[in-house]
Enzyme design. Structure first.
Site, PDB file in Angstrom:
ATOM      1  N   PRO A  30      28.890 -80.228  10.121  1.00  0.00           N
ATOM      2  CA  PRO A  30      29.604 -79.719   8.949  1.00  0.00           C
ATOM      3  C   PRO A  30      28.720 -78.768   8.154  1.00  0.00           C
ATOM      4  CG  PRO A  30      29.836 -82.097   9.096  1.00  0.00           C
ATOM      5  CD  PRO A  30      28.802 -81.689  10.103  1.00  0.00           C
ATOM      6  N   LYS A  79      30.267 -87.586   9.799  1.00  0.00           N
ATOM      7  CA  LYS A  79      29.258 -87.024  10.697  1.00  0.00           C
ATOM      8  C   LYS A  79      27.871 -87.396  10.158  1.00  0.00           C
ATOM      9  CE  LYS A  79      32.215 -84.206  12.973  1.00  0.00           C
ATOM     10  NZ  LYS A  79      32.289 -83.799  14.339  1.00  0.00           N
TER      11      LYS A  79
END
Length: 115
Positions: free
Chosen positions: A2, A34
């Site tokens: 990300p 994540k």
């Protein structure tokens, strides 16, 4: 992986910048699901910017991720980032746009290759 690219017209000093980077990194990792070791944050303060014809504090962000994004997650990310911007930079949530990109692995490079 990300990634958040964040632009604001508010000047950002080093201490505030560090706090924002840490807070945004933690939030993205948690909400998107994540590892934070893959999260990248880019913050640009003092960017000439007008929102609704006014140069009052405003911000624009883009979140890019390989998976992990969707209507529910995007809303949570938007809310959490708006909260950070309001508390750290006095940017009202009504003066913050954010765009989400869910990209395929071959379209994001890393370490001399792609994911």
């Amino acid at each position: 992986m990300p990634t958040l690219n964040l632009n604001t017209n508010v000047p950002v000093d080093a201490v505030t910048s560090s706090d924002i980077l840490k807070d945004c990194s933690r939030v993205l990792a948690k909400v998107i699901g994540k590892p934070e070791s893959y999260v990248m944050i880019s913050l640009h303060g003092g960017v000439p910017m007008s929102f609704a014809g006014s140069e009052e504090p405003a911000a624009y962000g883009e979140v890019i991720s390989i998976g992990g994004l969707g209507p529910d997650v995007n809303g949570k990310v938007s809310s959490a980032l708006a909260e950070i911007l309001e508390s750290k930079l006095s940017v009202d949530s009504s003066r913050f746009y954010i765009k989400f990109y869910d990209v395929q692995r071959p379209y994001f490079g890393y370490n001399g290759s792609t994911f």
